[in-house]
Design a protein around this motif. Structure first.
Motif, PDB file in Angstrom:
ATOM      1  N   ALA A  80      31.695  16.388  52.719  1.00 24.25           N
ATOM      2  CA  ALA A  80      30.866  16.570  51.526  1.00 24.25           C
ATOM      3  C   ALA A  80      30.002  15.354  51.246  1.00 24.25           C
ATOM      4  O   ALA A  80      30.398  14.217  51.498  1.00 24.25           O
ATOM      5  N   THR A  82      27.695  13.529  48.118  1.00 23.70           N
ATOM      6  CA  THR A  82      27.350  13.486  46.699  1.00 23.70           C
ATOM      7  C   THR A  82      26.191  12.507  46.590  1.00 23.70           C
ATOM      8  O   THR A  82      26.335  11.332  46.948  1.00 23.70           O
ATOM      9  N   GLN A  95      26.263  17.816  44.990  1.00 21.67           N
ATOM     10  CA  GLN A  95      27.425  17.729  45.865  1.00 21.67           C
ATOM     11  C   GLN A  95      27.321  18.906  46.818  1.00 21.67           C
ATOM     12  O   GLN A  95      27.278  20.070  46.381  1.00 21.67           O
ATOM     13  N   VAL A  96      27.239  18.621  48.104  1.00 21.77           N
ATOM     14  CA  VAL A  96      27.029  19.673  49.093  1.00 21.77           C
ATOM     15  C   VAL A  96      27.927  19.420  50.304  1.00 21.77           C
ATOM     16  O   VAL A  96      28.171  18.275  50.687  1.00 21.77           O
ATOM     17  N   GLN A  97      28.415  20.498  50.845  1.00 25.77           N
ATOM     18  CA  GLN A  97      29.190  20.447  52.079  1.00 25.77           C
ATOM     19  C   GLN A  97      28.670  21.573  52.966  1.00 25.77           C
ATOM     20  O   GLN A  97      28.359  22.664  52.473  1.00 25.77           O
ATOM     21  N   LYS A 140      17.387  26.672  49.013  1.00 27.76           N
ATOM     22  CA  LYS A 140      18.553  26.373  49.854  1.00 27.76           C
ATOM     23  C   LYS A 140      18.263  26.713  51.318  1.00 27.76           C
ATOM     24  O   LYS A 140      18.662  25.979  52.226  1.00 27.76           O
ATOM     25  N   PHE A 169      26.035  26.448  54.533  1.00 26.57           N
ATOM     26  CA  PHE A 169      26.556  25.759  53.354  1.00 26.57           C
ATOM     27  C   PHE A 169      27.934  26.316  53.011  1.00 26.57           C
ATOM     28  O   PHE A 169      28.128  27.532  52.958  1.00 26.57           O
ATOM     29  N   THR A 170      28.877  25.408  52.755  1.00 29.94           N
ATOM     30  CA  THR A 170      30.221  25.828  52.331  1.00 29.94           C
ATOM     31  C   THR A 170      30.497  25.451  50.890  1.00 29.94           C
ATOM     32  O   THR A 170      31.422  25.976  50.272  1.00 29.94           O
ATOM     33  N   SER A 171      29.703  24.529  50.342  1.00 25.80           N
ATOM     34  CA  SER A 171      29.797  24.150  48.941  1.00 25.80           C
ATOM     35  C   SER A 171      28.438  23.600  48.512  1.00 25.80           C
ATOM     36  O   SER A 171      27.812  22.858  49.275  1.00 25.80           O
ATOM     37  N   PHE A 172      27.996  23.963  47.306  1.00 30.61           N
ATOM     38  CA  PHE A 172      26.678  23.534  46.844  1.00 30.61           C
ATOM     39  C   PHE A 172      26.692  23.476  45.314  1.00 30.61           C
ATOM     40  O   PHE A 172      26.671  24.518  44.663  1.00 30.61           O
ATOM     41  N   ILE A 173      26.785  22.258  44.767  1.00 30.16           N
ATOM     42  CA  ILE A 173      26.890  22.082  43.314  1.00 30.16           C
ATOM     43  C   ILE A 173      25.828  21.104  42.846  1.00 30.16           C
ATOM     44  O   ILE A 173      25.746  19.994  43.362  1.00 30.16           O
TER      45      ILE A 173
END
Length: 175
Positions: A80, A82, A95-97, A140, A169-173
């Protein structure tokens, strides 16, 4: 006795003739159905086996396309990130993974061995973004294409490009 032309024909003879005609029609319909299903099954088998074999034999078929069809994709997860985004309405963070899809185990190993370079490139890219640019689906998708492009760049001067086929993308906040 003379046959009476106005008299009706023997009903037993008509009954025997009708099933013979029905059986013939039934046999023709069954044969047509078997041929139709056989042709459909053959076509399905042809397309399931790779479809257009003639296109693969042509010299114009790209080398990369042939290579990609023979190689099982591998996935390289990236830890991830940040980062501070470019200010618009106060400070915002991302915050992206994500996971990189690459062609084959050699490419996966190459990416893993150069993860510091990958992370540096992605960090520089992400820190230059505004929240409004990446908050939509299209944003995105554009970001994924940009990440793919910078990771594909050769790690060494004069080196070969990496075969990164997708960014997932597995996480995108965004906060």
């Amino acid at each position: 006795m003379k046959a009476n032309p106005k008299a009706k024909a023997d009903p037993k003879a008509d009954a025997a003739a009708a099933p013979a005609g029905s059986k013939k029609k039934l046999m023709i319909a069954a044969l047509a159905a078997v041929l139709l299903l056989g042709g459909g099954g053959g076509a399905a088998w042809f397309f399931m086996q790779g479809g257009d074999a003639a296109a693969e034999d042509t010299p114009k078929a790209s080398k990369k396309k042939k290579k990609a069809s023979n190689v099982k994709p591998h996935y390289v997860p990236v830890e991830a990130f940040t980062v501070n985004l470019q200010p618009e309405n106060g400070e915002q963070y991302l915050q992206v993974q994500f996971t990189l899809q690459v062609d084959g185990p050699e490419q996966a190993t190459l990416i893993k061995d150069n993860m510091a370079i990958v992370r540096n490139r992605v960090l520089l890219l992400l820190s230059g973004k505004k929240a409004s640019e990446i908050s939509t689906v299209e944003g995105k998708q554009q970001l994924a294409a940009e990440i793919q492009a910078i990771v594909q760049e050769p790690f060494a001067k004069g080196g070969d490009e990496q075969d990164v086929t997708d960014v997932l993308f597995t996480s995108f906040i965004i906060q």
